[in-house]
Scaffold this motif. Structure first.
Motif, PDB file in Angstrom:
ATOM      1  N   LYS A  28      20.168  42.779   7.700  1.00 51.00           N
ATOM      2  CA  LYS A  28      20.417  43.141   6.303  1.00 51.00           C
ATOM      3  C   LYS A  28      19.194  42.771   5.471  1.00 51.00           C
ATOM      4  O   LYS A  28      18.732  41.626   5.500  1.00 51.00           O
ATOM      5  CB  LYS A  28      21.647  42.407   5.767  1.00 51.00           C
ATOM      6  CG  LYS A  28      21.953  42.724   4.309  1.00 51.00           C
ATOM      7  CD  LYS A  28      23.115  41.890   3.785  1.00 51.00           C
ATOM      8  CE  LYS A  28      23.352  42.144   2.308  1.00 51.00           C
ATOM      9  NZ  LYS A  28      24.406  41.273   1.749  1.00 51.00           N
ATOM     10  N   ASN A  34      21.422  42.201  -4.569  1.00 52.65           N
ATOM     11  CA  ASN A  34      21.663  43.522  -3.994  1.00 52.65           C
ATOM     12  C   ASN A  34      21.480  44.631  -5.029  1.00 52.65           C
ATOM     13  O   ASN A  34      22.182  45.632  -5.021  1.00 52.65           O
ATOM     14  CB  ASN A  34      23.072  43.598  -3.378  1.00 52.65           C
ATOM     15  CG  ASN A  34      23.250  42.582  -2.272  1.00 52.65           C
ATOM     16  OD1 ASN A  34      22.467  42.537  -1.322  1.00 52.65           O
ATOM     17  ND2 ASN A  34      24.248  41.723  -2.432  1.00 52.65           N
ATOM     18  N   TYR A  95      23.389  48.021  -0.638  1.00 55.32           N
ATOM     19  CA  TYR A  95      23.144  47.175   0.535  1.00 55.32           C
ATOM     20  C   TYR A  95      22.350  47.986   1.553  1.00 55.32           C
ATOM     21  O   TYR A  95      22.707  49.137   1.857  1.00 55.32           O
ATOM     22  CB  TYR A  95      24.462  46.709   1.153  1.00 55.32           C
ATOM     23  CG  TYR A  95      25.316  45.887   0.215  1.00 55.32           C
ATOM     24  CD1 TYR A  95      25.223  44.500   0.197  1.00 55.32           C
ATOM     25  CD2 TYR A  95      26.224  46.511  -0.645  1.00 55.32           C
ATOM     26  CE1 TYR A  95      26.007  43.750  -0.656  1.00 55.32           C
ATOM     27  CE2 TYR A  95      27.006  45.769  -1.511  1.00 55.32           C
ATOM     28  CZ  TYR A  95      26.898  44.384  -1.518  1.00 55.32           C
ATOM     29  OH  TYR A  95      27.671  43.642  -2.378  1.00 55.32           O
ATOM     30  N   TYR A  97      20.840  48.042   5.403  1.00 58.32           N
ATOM     31  CA  TYR A  97      20.899  47.448   6.733  1.00 58.32           C
ATOM     32  C   TYR A  97      19.938  48.191   7.668  1.00 58.32           C
ATOM     33  O   TYR A  97      20.030  49.415   7.817  1.00 58.32           O
ATOM     34  CB  TYR A  97      22.314  47.537   7.313  1.00 58.32           C
ATOM     35  CG  TYR A  97      23.355  46.784   6.521  1.00 58.32           C
ATOM     36  CD1 TYR A  97      23.617  45.437   6.770  1.00 58.32           C
ATOM     37  CD2 TYR A  97      24.097  47.423   5.531  1.00 58.32           C
ATOM     38  CE1 TYR A  97      24.571  44.749   6.047  1.00 58.32           C
ATOM     39  CE2 TYR A  97      25.055  46.737   4.799  1.00 58.32           C
ATOM     40  CZ  TYR A  97      25.291  45.398   5.058  1.00 58.32           C
ATOM     41  OH  TYR A  97      26.235  44.723   4.345  1.00 58.32           O
ATOM     42  N   TYR A 145      28.548  49.411  12.387  1.00 61.34           N
ATOM     43  CA  TYR A 145      28.577  48.671  11.118  1.00 61.34           C
ATOM     44  C   TYR A 145      30.007  48.323  10.709  1.00 61.34           C
ATOM     45  O   TYR A 145      30.299  47.181  10.352  1.00 61.34           O
ATOM     46  CB  TYR A 145      27.901  49.507  10.032  1.00 61.34           C
ATOM     47  CG  TYR A 145      28.174  49.024   8.626  1.00 61.34           C
ATOM     48  CD1 TYR A 145      27.696  47.801   8.183  1.00 61.34           C
ATOM     49  CD2 TYR A 145      28.934  49.799   7.751  1.00 61.34           C
ATOM     50  CE1 TYR A 145      27.953  47.352   6.893  1.00 61.34           C
ATOM     51  CE2 TYR A 145      29.199  49.363   6.457  1.00 61.34           C
ATOM     52  CZ  TYR A 145      28.710  48.133   6.037  1.00 61.34           C
ATOM     53  OH  TYR A 145      28.981  47.692   4.766  1.00 61.34           O
ATOM     54  N   ALA A 150      30.542  44.119  10.175  1.00 59.40           N
ATOM     55  CA  ALA A 150      31.385  43.608   9.086  1.00 59.40           C
ATOM     56  C   ALA A 150      30.509  42.968   8.006  1.00 59.40           C
ATOM     57  O   ALA A 150      29.658  43.631   7.440  1.00 59.40           O
ATOM     58  CB  ALA A 150      32.426  42.634   9.635  1.00 59.40           C
ATOM     59  N   ASN A 151      30.678  41.692   7.729  1.00 61.54           N
ATOM     60  CA  ASN A 151      29.920  41.029   6.649  1.00 61.54           C
ATOM     61  C   ASN A 151      28.728  40.222   7.148  1.00 61.54           C
ATOM     62  O   ASN A 151      28.160  39.426   6.397  1.00 61.54           O
ATOM     63  CB  ASN A 151      30.863  40.101   5.866  1.00 61.54           C
ATOM     64  CG  ASN A 151      31.948  40.882   5.144  1.00 61.54           C
ATOM     65  OD1 ASN A 151      31.695  41.963   4.607  1.00 61.54           O
ATOM     66  ND2 ASN A 151      33.163  40.334   5.142  1.00 61.54           N
ATOM     67  N   GLN A 152      28.348  40.415   8.401  1.00 62.64           N
ATOM     68  CA  GLN A 152      27.232  39.638   8.936  1.00 62.64           C
ATOM     69  C   GLN A 152      25.895  40.180   8.429  1.00 62.64           C
ATOM     70  O   GLN A 152      25.705  41.386   8.299  1.00 62.64           O
ATOM     71  CB  GLN A 152      27.241  39.695  10.467  1.00 62.64           C
ATOM     72  CG  GLN A 152      28.511  39.149  11.109  1.00 62.64           C
ATOM     73  CD  GLN A 152      28.464  39.280  12.612  1.00 62.64           C
ATOM     74  OE1 GLN A 152      27.842  38.480  13.300  1.00 62.64           O
ATOM     75  NE2 GLN A 152      29.122  40.315  13.126  1.00 62.64           N
ATOM     76  N   ASP A 153      24.977  39.273   8.166  1.00 62.91           N
ATOM     77  CA  ASP A 153      23.632  39.686   7.740  1.00 62.91           C
ATOM     78  C   ASP A 153      22.771  40.102   8.929  1.00 62.91           C
ATOM     79  O   ASP A 153      21.885  40.949   8.794  1.00 62.91           O
ATOM     80  CB  ASP A 153      22.943  38.551   6.984  1.00 62.91           C
ATOM     81  CG  ASP A 153      23.547  38.326   5.602  1.00 62.91           C
ATOM     82  OD1 ASP A 153      24.299  39.201   5.130  1.00 62.91           O
ATOM     83  OD2 ASP A 153      23.269  37.270   5.005  1.00 62.91           O
TER      84      ASP A 153
END
Length: 335
Positions: A28, A34, A95, A97, A145, A150-153
């Motif tokens: 990320k 952001n 965001y 990624y 994704y 999920a919410n992992q960087d």
């Protein structure tokens, strides 16, 4: 917030994944709030892809290397002036990624615990460990994704290794059972087994948004108990074959060995029962069976086969060197 920092935070920026770590699969882009500014430039290097999540919805997928101009509702300076009461924070969030589009190759796998199964030929319990390598690519980045990241960087290649290592052993057991492979057949079947396991785990990779491109079994290792059992079977097989060469069954050879040992053991059964004639009787039985075997050897087979049988009897100390030499001479004189 100082004036310089305020001004610096509102500049359009260049967004890229610099110094890409080969151990990182998903990354990320770090942005304090952001808030990616309008007209920022995004650079994708070869072997990289990117997913843009704007306003919390709608993923835009970029997979071609190049430079992209980003258009958002966060305009430099206008955002600063309009958001004074919100501590300069915009509600327009983007965001970004990055992920690897290049193949992830030669990832090691191994069975953490021995795989247990019953050998179909000898009906003995077998415990075996296997290891090898696999390679894969991210095939469905959006699926990956939503369901894995999920919410992992960041997501590392090691994390995927752990997932796959937990799924491979059950497929190995299924393939060995389906093919009914004996312990002595597995090593010769490794290429075929590798191909079939690769096919079997394709769905597991697909469920993760990945595609497996290569799978190899490089080594096997039996546990110590299995190795001991295999050694015992090998010994029995060798002895059985040796007995057959002498025109005997394995049971007959073992009986002859027992009579030989008992007749020679002065401190054993023969010694203890000598006064009762037990030792003498054992010796007679041994001599009678030995003479019968010697007669059979001379009566059947060609001279090579006869000499092989005599060699076994000599090696087992069932006949003496003198007896071997005499019988050998008789056989050769008949040629």
């Amino acid at each position: 917030m100082g004036l310089f920092n305020l001004f610096n935070n509102q500049l359009s920026e260049v967004i890229e994944w610099k110094n890409q770590d080969p151990r990182v699969l998903w990354y990320k882009f770090p942005s304090e709030r952001n808030e990616i500014k309008n007209s920022s430039k995004l650079i994708l290097a070869p072997g990289q892809g990117c997913i843009l999540v704007y306003e919390g919805k709608g993923e835009n997928l970029l997979t071609e290397a190049g430079t992209y101009n980003l258009k958002t509702d966060n305009h430099p300076f206008f955002t600063t002036l309009a958001r004074l009461r919100q501590n300069f924070e915009s509600e327009h969030k983007l965001y970004i990624y990055f992920f690897r589009t290049a193949a992830i190759v030669n990832q090691s796998w191994g069975t953490g615990n021995p795989i247990k199964y019953i050998d179909p030929q000898y009906n003995l319990p077998v415990e075996i460990g296997l290891n090898g390598t696999f390679s894969y690519v991210i095939k469905e980045p959006v699926h990956f994704y939503k369901n894995i990241v999920a919410n992992q960087d960041t997501v590392s290649t090691a994390a995927i290794q752990d997932i796959i290592n937990n799924r491979i052993p059950q497929q190995i057991v299924a393939q060995i059972a389906q093919k009914k492979l004996g312990y002595n057949e597995i090593d010769s079947q490794l290429p075929i087994l590798s191909t079939d396991i690769k096919t079997a785990v394709e769905q597991d990779f697909k469920d993760l948004g990945l595609e497996i491109t290569d799978f190899k079994i490089l080594g096997t290792q039996f546990d110590s108990n299995t190795q001991r059992r295999i050694g015992e079977i090998a010994d029995l097989t060798t002895q059985n074959q040796a007995a057959q060469q002498a025109g005997l069954s394995y049971v007959e050879l073992e009986k002859l060995r027992a009579l030989r040992d008992a007749a020679k053991n002065e401190g054993g059964l023969a010694g203890i029962g000598a006064q009762l004639g037990v030792g003498m009787e054992l010796g007679k039985q041994f001599d009678l069976q030995k003479e019968e075997i010697k007669d059979n050897i001379q009566a059947e087979g060609d001279f090579v086969e006869k000499l092989q049988k005599l060699q076994l009897l000599l090696r087992e100390n069932i006949i003496t060197q003198d007896e071997f030499d005499a019988l050998k001479k008789q056989i050769l004189n008949k040629i």
